[in-house]
Scaffold this active site. Sequence first.
Site, PDB file in Angstrom:
ATOM      1  N   ILE A 118    -106.243 -54.473 -24.922  1.00  0.00           N
ATOM      2  CA  ILE A 118    -106.304 -53.332 -25.759  1.00  0.00           C
ATOM      3  C   ILE A 118    -104.810 -52.946 -26.375  1.00  0.00           C
ATOM      4  O   ILE A 118    -104.686 -52.168 -27.323  1.00  0.00           O
ATOM      5  CB  ILE A 118    -106.807 -51.887 -25.246  1.00  0.00           C
ATOM      6  CG1 ILE A 118    -106.085 -51.453 -23.966  1.00  0.00           C
ATOM      7  CG2 ILE A 118    -108.151 -52.043 -25.174  1.00  0.00           C
ATOM      8  CD1 ILE A 118    -106.422 -50.265 -23.513  1.00  0.00           C
TER       9      ILE A 118
ATOM     10  N   GLN B 128    -100.732 -54.508 -27.007  1.00  0.00           N
ATOM     11  CA  GLN B 128     -99.512 -55.339 -26.568  1.00  0.00           C
ATOM     12  C   GLN B 128     -98.272 -54.527 -27.132  1.00  0.00           C
ATOM     13  O   GLN B 128     -98.172 -54.337 -28.149  1.00  0.00           O
ATOM     14  CB  GLN B 128     -99.584 -56.785 -27.334  1.00  0.00           C
ATOM     15  CG  GLN B 128     -98.662 -57.544 -27.048  1.00  0.00           C
ATOM     16  CD  GLN B 128     -98.848 -59.004 -27.187  1.00  0.00           C
ATOM     17  OE1 GLN B 128     -99.581 -59.243 -27.504  1.00  0.00           O
ATOM     18  NE2 GLN B 128     -97.806 -59.870 -27.086  1.00  0.00           N
TER      19      GLN B 128
ATOM     20  N   ASN C  83     -98.550 -55.697 -21.473  1.00  0.00           N
ATOM     21  CA  ASN C  83     -99.865 -56.095 -22.221  1.00  0.00           C
ATOM     22  C   ASN C  83    -100.696 -54.657 -21.392  1.00  0.00           C
ATOM     23  O   ASN C  83    -100.445 -54.732 -20.331  1.00  0.00           O
ATOM     24  CB  ASN C  83    -100.512 -57.397 -21.908  1.00  0.00           C
ATOM     25  CG  ASN C  83     -99.989 -58.440 -22.617  1.00  0.00           C
ATOM     26  OD1 ASN C  83     -99.404 -58.516 -23.597  1.00  0.00           O
ATOM     27  ND2 ASN C  83     -99.906 -59.526 -22.005  1.00  0.00           N
TER      28      ASN C  83
ATOM     29  N   ASP D  63     -88.624 -42.120 -27.912  1.00  0.00           N
ATOM     30  CA  ASP D  63     -89.707 -43.343 -28.627  1.00  0.00           C
ATOM     31  C   ASP D  63     -91.043 -42.477 -29.367  1.00  0.00           C
ATOM     32  O   ASP D  63     -91.979 -43.136 -29.019  1.00  0.00           O
ATOM     33  CB  ASP D  63     -89.945 -44.418 -27.986  1.00  0.00           C
ATOM     34  CG  ASP D  63     -90.248 -45.737 -28.997  1.00  0.00           C
ATOM     35  OD1 ASP D  63     -89.815 -45.693 -30.291  1.00  0.00           O
ATOM     36  OD2 ASP D  63     -90.669 -46.814 -28.575  1.00  0.00           O
TER      37      ASP D  63
HETATM   38  N1  LIG Z   1    -103.749 -44.899 -21.519  1.00  0.00           N
HETATM   39  C1  LIG Z   1    -104.007 -45.731 -22.567  1.00  0.00           C
HETATM   40  N2  LIG Z   1    -105.239 -46.001 -22.942  1.00  0.00           N
HETATM   41  C2  LIG Z   1    -105.510 -46.730 -23.883  1.00  0.00           C
HETATM   42  N3  LIG Z   1    -104.544 -47.488 -24.564  1.00  0.00           N
HETATM   43  C3  LIG Z   1    -103.250 -47.597 -24.304  1.00  0.00           C
HETATM   44  C4  LIG Z   1    -102.753 -46.779 -22.856  1.00  0.00           C
HETATM   45  N4  LIG Z   1    -101.678 -47.146 -22.842  1.00  0.00           N
HETATM   46  C5  LIG Z   1    -101.221 -47.690 -23.836  1.00  0.00           C
HETATM   47  N5  LIG Z   1    -102.123 -48.199 -24.640  1.00  0.00           N
HETATM   48  C6  LIG Z   1    -102.194 -48.912 -25.445  1.00  0.00           C
HETATM   49  O1  LIG Z   1    -101.317 -50.114 -25.440  1.00  0.00           O
HETATM   50  C7  LIG Z   1    -100.484 -49.959 -26.331  1.00  0.00           C
HETATM   51  C8  LIG Z   1     -98.897 -50.470 -25.775  1.00  0.00           C
HETATM   52  O2  LIG Z   1     -98.651 -49.616 -24.579  1.00  0.00           O
HETATM   53  P1  LIG Z   1     -96.985 -48.859 -24.452  1.00  0.00           P
HETATM   54  O3  LIG Z   1     -96.649 -48.379 -25.684  1.00  0.00           O
HETATM   55  O4  LIG Z   1     -97.219 -48.067 -23.291  1.00  0.00           O
HETATM   56  O5  LIG Z   1     -96.401 -50.160 -24.155  1.00  0.00           O
HETATM   57  P2  LIG Z   1     -95.069 -50.620 -24.769  1.00  0.00           P
HETATM   58  O6  LIG Z   1     -94.960 -52.156 -24.155  1.00  0.00           O
HETATM   59  O7  LIG Z   1     -93.820 -49.932 -24.260  1.00  0.00           O
HETATM   60  O8  LIG Z   1     -95.197 -50.806 -25.924  1.00  0.00           O
HETATM   61  P3  LIG Z   1     -94.338 -50.584 -27.608  1.00  0.00           P
HETATM   62  O9  LIG Z   1     -93.495 -51.842 -27.658  1.00  0.00           O
HETATM   63  O10 LIG Z   1     -95.321 -50.471 -28.760  1.00  0.00           O
HETATM   64  O11 LIG Z   1     -93.775 -49.292 -27.412  1.00  0.00           O
HETATM   65  C9  LIG Z   1    -100.362 -48.731 -27.132  1.00  0.00           C
HETATM   66  O12 LIG Z   1     -99.735 -48.779 -28.376  1.00  0.00           O
HETATM   67  C10 LIG Z   1    -101.663 -48.373 -26.864  1.00  0.00           C
HETATM   68  O13 LIG Z   1    -102.474 -48.903 -28.030  1.00  0.00           O
END
Ligand SMILES: Nc1ncnc2c1ncn2[C@@H]1O[C@H](COP(=O)(O)OP(=O)(O)OP(=O)(O)O)[C@@H](O)[C@H]1O
Length: 577
Positions: A124, A126, A131, A242
């Site tokens: 869902i 990345q 992931n 962020d």
């Molecule tokens: N609890 C959750 N429920 C549903 N989707 C989620 C959840 N946590 C994260 N996601 C999805 O996964 C994506 C990536 O998660 P997250 O932002 O935590 O990771 P990241 O590696 O730090 O990403 P980024 O580089 O975009 O900041 C989010 O933008 C969201 O769409």
Amino acid sequence: MGCVFGREVSSGIVSESKEVSNFSVESSSRKVGNVSVKTIDGDVVEVQNDESRKKEEKVVDGEKKPRGERKRSKSNPRLSNLPKHLRGEQVAAGWPPWLTAVCGEALNGWIPRRADSFEKIDKIGQGTYSNVYKAKDMLTGKIVALKKVRFDNLEPESVKFMAREILILRRLDHPNVIKLEGLVTSRMSCSLYLVFHYMEHDLAGLVASPEVKFTEPQVKCYMHQLLSGLEHCHNNGVLHRDIKGSNLLIDDDGVLKIADFGLASFFDPNHKHPMTSRVVTLWYRPPELLLGATDYGVGVDLWSAGCILAELLAGKPIMPGRTEVEQLHKIYKLCGSPSEEYWKKSKLPNATLFKPREPYKRCIQETFKDFPPSSLPLIETLLAIDPAERLTATVALNSEFFKTEPYACEPSSLPKYPPTKEMDAKRRDDEARRLRAASRAQGDSARKTRPRDRGVRAMPAPEANAELQSNIDRRRLITHANAKSKSEKFPPPHQDGAVGFPLGSSHHIDPTFIPPDVPFSTTSFSYTSKEPIQTWSGPLADSDSVGATRRKKYAMRDSREPSKRPAVKDKSSNTRK
Ligand SMILES: Nc1ncnc2c1ncn2[C@@H]1O[C@H](COP(=O)(O)OP(=O)(O)OP(=O)(O)O)[C@@H](O)[C@H]1O
């Protein structure tokens, strides 16, 4: 190599740490050449060579610093300080020793979940270093989000930052902050999964959705939740660093939760440490960070919140800069350039580079003349150039905006949206691109089938950021160390050439890059509430170049990774996170 295999002794999270000690486990350590092998009940739990172990000990564990560097340090909120016997109990319960060493405090009362107690449903999201999967918890039947974090346990910094995210998440407990519900360690990979409540939407996806246009009570409802979550973080000594739409998750009951604490940091306004200025996604990054500040506070999150408020009312991001220089000019054009007093008092590292010859006048009122009047004082405060004038989340929550009719609606009364994640918007783009390609193949003009420009996604800041070559190189090292998990690989070095953004210029912003005013005259915008939402982000381009941009963007996905955690890799700067 470099993997740590956590022993999975049980499934399910326990609430009492006592239960942890009930496991009887035999552990032993032996050395093979310069490699230490630790076993628990015959299972290999850790393999490290001496070099890496020394490095890790030096960085993550104050007690184990080599002679000469040892200091009796006070309890550091940035690191875990768990007594050794409790660490032993955690290892006995199945936690990998390296994890207990860096965030034992966060593991208290938990035992690791087994990966096979979850059924993956779909990918869902990345992120830069993760992931995210939708999965079913086979024990409870609950749908959860599993965030698979990439890191290399032999890279102390990589472990440290992963641990920091876990420690921070465990210290926060608020309805508007995502809750870490458990951790999964796996024997089969170097990854760790963070278990979260599943959230159906994110704010970026909703704003980008052609069907969604927020009313004033809805904007107030989201903003109230965002500021309440921020107030909790700040009161608990956490800066998010962020805040942006895709990190504001929303469930089907309209509840907004601040997520992604990967860049968050502990801070203590009374005992300041220098922090990196290379944080916050470009469009939401405050001027002091663009000017190189390393001494900052809650104001950075409040600036981002101000950008979100204006974005919700405008239906599009308000300052979509493509580079740090352009971002700063967009800020000056809307918010005015810093006053003489501010230049003097702030002593910002990049001030001399970015002090405009002629001051820019602030024009928030004129630009947003069609916004609800009660929103303007709040936007003015949150988008103050001087961070001290942005005040606090608590003050923002008490502003007239929330006390003026129409009031914020209840989260539960918000419309039930179809799934609208940023990822869904990307899927829509891909589908549109596929259709265009198909129609081109039939000899049709691609422009005839071009979908709404609005679908063209923004380039998130990390992609637009200038990257340090050392960051890219470090990522490559991690890639090699993690070569086991194929799908998680970063591109080989030769593919980095496809990035298309200047490398190696993060702290060196070339002032000659600023065309007299060309980029800025094309990026001004005005808002009227009657206007339909138009192209909302990213540079406009014809269909061919849009395709090229997207190809570039996907090629960049991995190579942009380092910018997400600048301080980890930015060895050239003297900053600490
Ligand atoms: N609890 C959750 N429920 C549903 N989707 C989620 C959840 N946590 C994260 N996601 C999805 O996964 C994506 C990536 O998660 P997250 O932002 O935590 O990771 P990241 O590696 O730090 O990403 P980024 O580089 O975009 O900041 C989010 O933008 C969201 O769409």
